[in-house]
Write a protein that holds these residues in place. Structure first.
Motif: not given
Length: 156
Positions: A110-127
Motif C-alpha cells: 500500500v502506498e499512501s498520500e495525504i494532503g493537497g492534490q493541487g500544485s504547490g500544496k504539501q503532500v505526505l507520502k507513504n505514511v
C-alpha cells in the motif's frame, strides 16, 4: 439434517496468487474542530501488489454453491502441512513456513498520500501508520467475509 444427494459435490483446492493487482482509493479526512467539517484533507491509497496462499473449499449442495477459504490451522488439519509443502517445492519459502507467519494474505503493498492534490500544496507520502491501519483492515475484512465459518453462497 437433510438427506445426502448423489449430485452433492465438494472440492478442496490449494490456491496461490502472486501478481501486480492495482487498485486506487481516494477519500477525504474531515476534521470537526472547531465546527463540523471544518477542514478536509485529501487521502489517496494505492494498492499495488498482492500475494495470496491458502486452501479454498467449494461445496455444491442442493443447487447452491458455497465458497470459503480455510484458516491456516484448519487447512493444516484438513490437507496436512506435508502435502502443502510438496506443492510449494521449488519456491524460496514453503507454504508451511509462511502459514506460521501470518495467514492467507501474505503480502499487500500500500502506498499512501495525504494532503493537497493541487500544485504547490504539501503532500505526505507513504505514511507508515496509515498504511499499517489500512492493511490490518483489509486483512480483517477478508477474514470476516471469506474465511470459514463465513462463506459465500451462490444460487446455481
Amino acid at each position: 439434517m437433510r438427506e445426502k444427494s448423489p449430485e452433492d459435490l465438494q472440492v478442496v483446492t490449494h490456491v496461490q496468487y502472486s501478481g501486480d493487482i492495482k487498485m486506487s482509493l481516494t477519500a477525504e479526512i474531515l476534521l470537526d474542530y472547531p465546527m463540523p467539517s471544518f477542514v478536509g484533507i485529501p487521502l489517496k491509497l494505492n494498492i499495488t501488489g498482492l500475494t495470496f496462499d491458502g486452501v479454498a473449499i467449494l461445496a455444491y449442495i442442493k443447487k447452491r454453491a458455497h465458497f470459503c477459504f480455510l484458516s491456516p490451522d484448519d487447512a493444516d488439519a484438513l490437507v496436512g502441512r506435508e502435502s502443502l509443502q510438496a506443492e510449494s517445492q521449488g519456491q524460496t519459502s514453503t507454504l508451511a513456513q509462511r502459514l506460521k507467519i501470518g495467514g492467507l494474505l501474505e503480502n499487500i503493498k500500500v502506498e499512501s498520500e495525504i494532503g493537497g492534490q493541487g500544485s504547490g500544496k504539501q503532500v505526505l507520502k507513504n505514511v507508515g501508520k496509515v498504511e499499517s491501519f489500512v492493511l490490518e483492515q483489509v486483512r480483517r475484512i477478508f477474514e470476516d467475509e471469506f474465511v470459514y465459518p463465513s462463506f459465500w453462497t451462490f444460487l446455481v
